[in-house]
Scaffold this active site. Structure first.
Site, PDB file in Angstrom:
ATOM      1  N   TYR A 117       0.832  -1.206   0.000  1.00  0.00           N
ATOM      2  CA  TYR A 117       0.000   0.000   0.000  1.00  0.00           C
ATOM      3  C   TYR A 117       0.872   1.263   0.000  1.00  0.00           C
ATOM      4  O   TYR A 117       2.090   1.190   0.123  1.00  0.00           O
ATOM      5  CB  TYR A 117      -0.916  -0.009   1.210  1.00  0.00           C
ATOM      6  CG  TYR A 117      -0.212  -0.399   2.488  1.00  0.00           C
ATOM      7  CD1 TYR A 117       0.725   0.464   3.056  1.00  0.00           C
ATOM      8  CD2 TYR A 117      -0.438  -1.623   3.096  1.00  0.00           C
ATOM      9  CE1 TYR A 117       1.398   0.125   4.204  1.00  0.00           C
ATOM     10  CE2 TYR A 117       0.249  -1.973   4.261  1.00  0.00           C
ATOM     11  CZ  TYR A 117       1.162  -1.089   4.803  1.00  0.00           C
ATOM     12  OH  TYR A 117       1.847  -1.432   5.937  1.00  0.00           O
ATOM     13  N   SER A 161       6.976   1.062  10.791  1.00  0.00           N
ATOM     14  CA  SER A 161       6.538  -0.093  10.003  1.00  0.00           C
ATOM     15  C   SER A 161       5.151  -0.505  10.471  1.00  0.00           C
ATOM     16  O   SER A 161       4.593   0.085  11.398  1.00  0.00           O
ATOM     17  CB  SER A 161       7.516  -1.246  10.195  1.00  0.00           C
ATOM     18  OG  SER A 161       7.348  -1.779  11.493  1.00  0.00           O
ATOM     19  N   LYS A 162       4.647  -1.553   9.843  1.00  0.00           N
ATOM     20  CA  LYS A 162       3.320  -2.083  10.172  1.00  0.00           C
ATOM     21  C   LYS A 162       3.154  -2.323  11.674  1.00  0.00           C
ATOM     22  O   LYS A 162       2.069  -2.195  12.208  1.00  0.00           O
ATOM     23  CB  LYS A 162       3.122  -3.432   9.474  1.00  0.00           C
ATOM     24  CG  LYS A 162       2.484  -3.322   8.117  1.00  0.00           C
ATOM     25  CD  LYS A 162       2.125  -4.713   7.651  1.00  0.00           C
ATOM     26  CE  LYS A 162       2.138  -4.761   6.139  1.00  0.00           C
ATOM     27  NZ  LYS A 162       2.173  -6.099   5.615  1.00  0.00           N
ATOM     28  N   ARG A 163       4.251  -2.719  12.299  1.00  0.00           N
ATOM     29  CA  ARG A 163       4.210  -3.004  13.732  1.00  0.00           C
ATOM     30  C   ARG A 163       3.669  -1.835  14.543  1.00  0.00           C
ATOM     31  O   ARG A 163       3.141  -2.004  15.624  1.00  0.00           O
ATOM     32  CB  ARG A 163       5.629  -3.283  14.245  1.00  0.00           C
ATOM     33  CG  ARG A 163       6.115  -4.662  14.033  1.00  0.00           C
ATOM     34  CD  ARG A 163       7.424  -4.884  14.766  1.00  0.00           C
ATOM     35  NE  ARG A 163       8.441  -3.857  14.466  1.00  0.00           N
ATOM     36  CZ  ARG A 163       8.905  -3.014  15.357  1.00  0.00           C
ATOM     37  NH1 ARG A 163       8.469  -3.021  16.585  1.00  0.00           N
ATOM     38  NH2 ARG A 163       9.829  -2.126  15.012  1.00  0.00           N
ATOM     39  N   GLY A 170       1.242   0.026  13.872  1.00  0.00           N
ATOM     40  CA  GLY A 170      -0.184   0.290  13.652  1.00  0.00           C
ATOM     41  C   GLY A 170      -0.398   0.865  12.271  1.00  0.00           C
ATOM     42  O   GLY A 170       0.233   0.428  11.313  1.00  0.00           O
TER      43      GLY A 170
END
Ligand code: GLU
Length: 467
Positions: free
Chosen positions: A14, A238-240, A242
């Site tokens: 994304y 990063s995704k971690r 949230g």
């Protein structure tokens, strides 16, 4: 010089916060200088690139309002051009076929590591002539061996790299497909990019790209490498951490301008100003003012900004965004008050549009349950009587305006010798299902007479059923 910038995402996921900030800074720089902003999709990694990611990037750009003057260009459509340039470099003697096998390279690497040397290609095939048929080969760029490359970085200042630190980069794989550093260079050259603004994770590529550009006789663009964005724990965002996908912020109820405002301040400042209109961002943006060090993503600050934007933006604009969230809840905005009026009533108390939508459902939909605490506190003995009086008195109000309705509630409180809360709170719970809503006159005006009276009746029955 025409200022031309580009945003060149690889469609392997994304559009994330870091990418969006790079896009924003490139966009601002072009807009500020009346230049051109290009969107280029770097999709040559066929295994990792997906159409879904391309769509997500386009959707994110559109939601943020980062419009481009040219593109989206897809690198996979330019393969012929890349091959032409690879050929040109071979003919010029600035590139060569390398026949070293994987095993040979691995062995070289092991030896270098054992000798405590930096693992790098040793130029074994540098002097190969032409193309030996039947042998698998990659093409390598013949990097200069002497001298230095100086990146005049507009954010970080001069960065000097010795050519002897750079080995001969593969520019075409064995199947003939071009590699990242080659495609970037060709496109930056062909697109007349004047300013390459990108994350500093690319800084190691820059001297190599500059050398290829020089070999092609191209003008060198200016470079500006943006510092990293970190999560609150100091690790790279990063995704971690949230929500890092731009569209997740839309889903979570942020206005695009609030996110843009947040992003522009992430590594850039203009005095101590915190809130910028888009026009102000364009006017004040300077690469000189971009911080050299990494910045930390702060959700609380973004939330604060979002609330500022919800409160201070044109309610009609906020309503357009709220409409999407209302739709997500399966509500048809035609079933209740105009969204713009809901925004005016709810904006002080809503930090996100998700909150605003959730707190506004009762304007559009009837409900069967009441908040338990509110019932205990307000649907007490006798409150059905109060509501019955209210029903009759409100039924006589013809001009259903906040003021008239308010007066009616005040009058009843006086007549019954009760304080206003004893009348207004049961009424609020009756019409909203909970004890939280905008001022009672605003709430009733938005709800309309019909729904108000019907809900009072229903609440009376409910209170009776409790006893
Ligand atoms: N495609 C690269 C990326 O997504 C960016 C390349 C560049 O900006 O030069 O990281």
């Amino acid at each position: 010089m025409t200022i031309t910038t580009r945003f060149a995402p690889s469609p392997t996921g994304y559009l994330h916060v870091g990418g969006a900030r790079t896009a924003l800074f490139s966009w601002l720089y072009a807009r500020k200088h009346g230049g051109k902003f290009i969107l280029r999709i770097e999709d040559t990694d066929l295994e990792r690139s997906t159409q879904e990611s391309v769509n997500a990037i386009l959707e994110g750009m559109a939601w943020l309002g980062l419009d481009y003057d040219a593109g989206p260009f897809y690198q996979t459509h330019h393969f012929d051009r890349y091959k032409e340039i690879i050929q040109q470099l071979l003919v010029q003697g600035d590139a060569y076929y390398c026949y070293c096998s994987k095993d040979e390279l691995e062995q070289l690497r092991t030896e270098q590591m054992a000798n405590k040397e930096k693992p790098r290609y040793n130029g074994r095939c540098r002097h190969s002539e032409g193309r030996e048929e039947g042998r698998e080969a990659v093409v390598r760029f013949k990097n200069p061996v002497d001298g230095v490359v100086t990146i005049k970085d507009l954010v970080k200042g001069d960065i000097v790299v010795a050519n002897k630190e750079l080995d001969d980069l593969i520019i075409a794989r064995a199947d003939g497909s071009p590699t990242y550093n080659l495609t970037v260079v060709v496109d930056d050259m062909d697109m007349g990019i004047s300013h390459v603004i990108r994350g500093d994770d690319h800084i190691n590529n820059t001297p190599r790209q500059m050398n290829i550009l020089k070999a092609l006789g191209a003008d060198l663009p200016n470079y500006a490498h943006l510092p990293m964005i970190l999560g609150s724990d100091g690790a790279r965002l990063s995704k971690r951490h949230g929500a890092v996908s731009v569209m997740q912020f839309r889903d979570d109820g942020y206005l695009p301008e609030a996110l843009l405002n947040y992003l522009v301040r992430l590594g850039w400042s203009h005095g101590d100003q915190e809130i910028f209109t888009i026009d102000e961002m364009v006017e004040y943006f300077e690469l000189d003012d971009v911080n050299v060090s990494a910045s930390t993503f702060n959700m609380e600050k973004l939330l604060w900004l979002n609330h500022q934007y919800i409160m201070n933006s044109d309610p009609a604009h906020v309503a357009r965004h709220l409409s999407w969230h209302i739709g997500q809840l399966g509500i048809d905005p035609a079933d209740g008050p105009a969204l713009v009026d809901v925004v005016k009533a709810q904006r002080e108390r809503s930090k996100t549009l998700v909150e605003m939508a959730a707190a506004s459902v009762y304007f559009y939909q009837d409900f069967d349950t009441y908040d338990e605490k509110a019932v205990k506190k307000n649907f007490t003995y006798g409150s059905d009587q109060v509501l019955a009086h209210l029903h009759d008195n409100l039924a006589t109000v013809n001009d259903w305006q906040g003021e008239a309705v308010h007066q009616c509630v005040i009058n009843l409180a006086e007549t019954l010798g009760l304080n206003l809360g004893k009348v207004a709170q049961p009424l609020r719970v009756a019409v909203c299902g909970s004890a939280v809503s905008p001022a009672i006159d605003v709430t009733l005006a938005l709800l309309g007479k019909e729904k108000t009276l019907a809900r009072i009746k229903k609440a009376i029955l409910y209170i009776k059923s409790l006893n």
